[in-house]
Design an enzyme around this catalytic site. Structure first.
Site, PDB file in Angstrom:
ATOM      1  CG  HIS A 150      -5.138   3.747   0.611  1.00 24.40           C
ATOM      2  ND1 HIS A 150      -4.711   2.413   0.369  1.00 24.40           N
ATOM      3  CD2 HIS A 150      -6.416   4.060  -0.036  1.00 24.40           C
ATOM      4  CE1 HIS A 150      -5.829   2.209  -0.309  1.00 24.40           C
ATOM      5  NE2 HIS A 150      -7.234   2.468  -0.697  1.00 24.40           N
ATOM      6  CG  ASP A 172      -2.065   0.517   0.892  1.00 26.49           C
ATOM      7  OD1 ASP A 172      -2.164   1.868   0.805  1.00 26.49           O
ATOM      8  OD2 ASP A 172      -3.812   0.274   1.121  1.00 26.49           O
ATOM      9  CB  SER A 221      -9.181   0.527   0.148  1.00 28.99           C
ATOM     10  OG  SER A 221      -8.442   0.645  -1.401  1.00 28.99           O
TER      11      SER A 221
END
Ligand code: NAG
Ligand code: NAG
Ligand code: NAG
Ligand code: NAG
Ligand code: NAG
Ligand code: NAG
Ligand code: NAG
Ligand code: NAG
Ligand code: NAG
Length: 780
Positions: free
Chosen positions: A221, A164, A544
């Site tokens: 994220h 990520d 996600s």
């Protein structure tokens, strides 16, 4: 009882993206997971691009010593005319474990020349992949010391690799309190020393070529997804006091190995493949990838699918997001059968902000910013789009320049937090943000910059009608804080990508849905006040966010059943899923109508049942070879995926539906009959008798032989045949129908079944027509 909150997933849906990734958003307005070809850099006269090159090894078996591999790879590189040697400076990555091949900077002409070399399989320019959060463990039935968690010891000893945007290592979610050291066989490392690594965060590496040496998360994220999968317990986690509770990942005692391969612009496929290669080599047990291509792609061109095959060959489980391209059908990504493909659903938590109109109508919406000092006296209400000005309706930057919204409450038809900034800057007092039609009832709870609420499309339409009905429209917003126990949950999120599965229509996808809307999880900075040092959490949405929930659950299963293959773990998750809600009504979609099989696959994950499935449908890596040949792939393309020589003409190919998959997706034209077989392995009770229950499929007769499976020992395998016969022309208009079969003893082992009712390929049109008719429903 304290409310367990769970940090989680990020949806790179543009809706949510806008607030945090304005850069990215501008580049990708229409498409959330944007993949753009990377412009070739001019070097000398030649323009070079990074290609991923797959080659076969010169001999089989071949030394897998790194030097030997590398010298073989280097022999493919162009020769430098000055030195007469292969130009080593072109090499970007030598892959070692999951594929035989490398990434190198090459010109198109050089690639053409390379194609002539013996051992060359394929070369593709790398693509830019796009990236696709505190209450979810409770909602999924995981509670401290009861049920799933105590059984699975919270994922102890299992290593989850997260590919990520990096990590925020000093976040309390990554504290190693109560964490044992990593298992002795762990070969990974922290490129940045110890600390920042500890017994929770056992690996930290960067694969971002233009930002070397920075695994620290500048986006948020990666911090969010990692903490969702395996964050440690953090008390009093909240955003603006909302969703307050203990934030914790699905597998709080699993270790995390972080492979940073994405920036706010996305992830380069050569980097992602290098990260998968390293993670598998170093010994992770589960891989979590909340990213994907933004266009449909064949399995042999898809670096995530290819890397994931290398992972499962090494018994590493791979969980991926399904994409945020819903509610369109055929919008799914990461559809390889060896990947767990995860769609997104809502949880039963609202952070409620109710719009109250002058006529006393009330509409429940959501917002994470809930100012306590907001006066609930009625304010003038204005809709800038009332005169038909579509730009003004969006409240986008610049759209309110000539509209008087001062001290008013403004209804906007826009996206995300930036609309609020426009309203605030134009002097507006508050905002009601209404969903786009396609988003239906999936509302996001965001950290707005002014008093605001986001309401559904239908509610927005009703508010417009009210404004139109009076000369003095008025409204206010009542902030009601966090509400748990919302009815209708889980519902499929509007943005969650849907099947059928473009890459392999005969494999039903998504496999599963899990929480992905308004997920609270760790973040790289405080969203309330960037200067404070208080614990940082953020709430975001996306597939996600759903993916790492399933990665964490896979870690719990791995802990409970260390010998199970990735396919067995996947089967356990799928066959035990809930396809109804608590009151046995169907799971609904964003229109509040029953969701179909291409939205939910097997259904909503049930973590505690997945630990004890009774039977599993296992698949060995070699079983995929007849399946891949059956897709019509060339020998070279199959070899690119499976990493060894394959001659499809000598392999007995199988249709997709014959793979030993825990669900079915078939095409069944009129007057036809199809029979497939399945092998189930007993992992439940040694002496047990299962009988089959068939959920009727309109227009299709399903029979199973034998109807009873009597097991006498564990690990025993039994085969059954399933036959689908098309009965008379269905009077139903549907072009697809659905049902299931369930093997029942003390356990229930369910396989979902999707049947397309014709042989032709007119389904594109059918699905588009269905989407259009759904939009009509949506307006009601
Ligand atoms: C790539 O090249 C095209 C055409 O020359 C240009 O329009 C575009 O802005 C370039 N993109 C980037 C990211 O440099
Ligand atoms: C999981 O399944 C069990 C057993 O059927 C059920 O009691 C429980 O409510 C389910 N949990 C969730 C979160 O669906
Ligand atoms: C959050 O919950 C904890 C435990 O219930 C409580 O002590 C704390 O005051 C709460 N914080 C807020 C901001 O509500
Ligand atoms: C407002 O009402 C008029 C007349 O009833 C109608 O034609 C118009 O479409 C309405 N506008 C909106 C935005 O609802
Ligand atoms: C279950 O789903 C139905 C719609 O399918 C909904 O009406 C009902 O409120 C839901 N029940 C609960 C308890 O969530
Ligand atoms: C899940 O399904 C089981 C039956 O398989 C049912 O008993 C349970 O109530 C369901 N739970 C939820 C939360 O849907
Ligand atoms: C299916 O069988 C029926 C009855 O035998 C026949 O009338 C019909 O034409 C057949 N349909 C197709 C598509 O072959
Ligand atoms: C049509 O669909 C309904 C609901 O799924 C089902 O009950 C009925 O049997 C179907 N009719 C035919 C002729 O297949
Ligand atoms: C399976 O076991 C059940 C009882 O456990 C028995 O009644 C049945 O005859 C057995 N069936 C077969 C095919 O062995």
């Amino acid at each position: 009882m304290s409310q367990t909150t769970m940090a989680c997933v990020l949806l790179f849906s543009f809706i949510f993206l806008l607030s945090f990734f304005s850069h990215f958003f501008q580049e990708t307005k229409a498409i959330p997971f944007q993949t753009t070809p990377i412009n070739a850099t001019k070097i000398g006269q030649k323009s070079l691009e990074t290609y991923i090159v797959h080659v076969s090894l010169p001999a089989d078996p071949y030394s897998s010593k790194l030097e030997d591999l590398e010298s073989w790879y280097y022999s493919f590189l162009p020769v430098n005319p000055t030195t007469g040697l292969n130009d080593a400076s072109r090499m970007v990555y030598s892959y070692r474990k999951v594929v035989s091949g490398f990434a190198a900077r090459l010109s198109a002409e050089e690639v053409k020349e390379m194609e002539e070399k013996k051992g060359f399989l394929s070369a593709r320019p790398e693509a830019l992949l796009a990236l696709q959060t505190t209450h979810s463990p409770d909602f999924l039935g995981l509670h401290k010391k009861v049920g799933g968690w105590s059984d699975a010891n919270q994922g102890k000893g299992v290593i989850i690799g997260v590919i990520d945007t990096g990590i925020t290592p000093d976040h309390p979610s990554f504290s190693d309190e109560d964490m044992p050291p990593p298992p002795p066989e762990w070969k990974g490392r922290c490129e940045y020393g110890n600390p920042p690594c500890n017994n929770k965060l056992i690996g930290l590496r960067s694969f971002i070529r233009d930002r070397p040496g920075l695994p620290f998360d500048e986006v948020g994220h990666g911090t969010h997804t990692a903490s969702t999968a395996a964050g440690n317990f953090v008390a009093n986690a909240n955003v603006y006091d909302n969703a307050n509770g203990t934030a914790v990942g699905m597998a709080p005692h699993a270790h995390l190995a972080i492979y940073s391969a994405c920036s706010r612009h996305g992830c380069r496929s050569a980097d992602v493949l290098a990260a998968i290669d390293a993670a598998v080599l170093e010994g992770v047990h589960v891989l979590s990838l909340s990213l994907g291509f933004d266009f449909p792609i064949s399995l042999f061109e898809d670096e995530i699918a290819i890397g994931a095959f290398g992972a499962i060959r090494n018994r590493v489980f791979v969980s991926c997001s399904a994409g945020n391209y819903g509610p369109l059908y055929q919008s799914l990504r990461n559809g390889a059968p060896w990947i767990l493909t995860v769609g997104a659903s809502t949880t039963d938590r609202d952070v409620r902000a109710t719009a109250v109109l002058g006529n006393n109508q009330e509409f429940d919406g959501q917002s994470f910013f809930q100012p306590k000092d907001f006066q609930t006296t009625l304010l003038p209400l204005v809709y800038p789009g009332m005169n038909g000005d579509q730009f003004a309706a969006t409240c986008e930057k610049g759209s309110l320049d000539n509209i008087d919204v001062k001290a008013k409450i403004v209804l906007c038809d826009g996206f995300g937090v930036e609309t609020g900034e426009t309203v605030r800057d134009a002097g507006g007092a508050a905002m009601i943000l209404m969903n786009q039609q396609s988003s239906g009832y999936t509302t996001s709870a965001e950290v707005h910059v002014l008093p605001a609420t986001q309401v559904s499309f239908a509610d927005g339409q009703a508010i417009k009608a009210y404004i139109n009905s009076t000369s003095t429209p008025k409204a206010t917003i009542q902030f009601k804080g966090t509400i748990i126990g919302v009815k209708d949950a889980p519902a499929v999120a509007a943005f969650s990508s849907r099947g059928p599965n473009h890459a392999s229509p005969g494999i039903l996808k998504p496999d599963i849905i899990g929480p992905g809307v308004n997920i609270l999880a760790a973040w790289s900075e405080s969203v309330e006040d960037k200067t404070t040092t208080k614990s940082n959490f953020n709430v975001i949405s996306g597939t996600s966010m759903a993916c790492p929930h399933l990665s964490g659950i896979a870690a719990l299963i791995k802990n409970a059943h260390p010998r199970w293959s990735p396919a067995a773990i996947k089967s356990a998750i799928m066959t035990t899923a809930n396809f109804t809600n608590v009151t046995s009504s169907p799971i609904i979609d964003e229109r509040r109508v029953p969701a179909d099989i291409f939205m939910i696959g097997a259904g909503q994950v049930n973590a505690s049942r997945a630990l004890d499935p009774g039977l599993v449908y296992d698949i060995q890596p070699n079983d995929y070879i007849p399946y891949l040949c059956g897709l019509g792939y060339s020998d070279q393309n199959v070899r690119t995926i499976v990493g060894k020589p394959v001659t499809c003409s000598t392999v007995s190919s199988i249709p997709e539906a014959q793979l030993n998959y825990p669900s079915f997706a078939i095409q069944l034209p009129q007057n036809t009959t199809q029979t497939y077989s399945r092998i189930v392995t007993n992992v439940g009770i040694a002496v047990s008798s299962y009988h089959v229950e068939i959920e009727e499929i309109p227009g299709v007769e399903v029979s199973v032989q034998p109807e009873v499976l009597n097991f006498t020992e564990l690990d025993q395998q039994m085969t059954y045949q399933i036959t689908f016969r098309r009965t008379t022309t269905s009077s139903n208009k549907s072009f697809f129908v659905q049902g299931a079969i369930t093997w029942i003893s003390e356990h229930r082992v369910r396989s979902a079944i999707a049947v397309l009712l014709a042989a032709d390929t007119s389904y594109d049109k059918e699905f588009i027509a269905l989407e259009q008719s759904e939009q009509v429903t949506n307006t009601v």
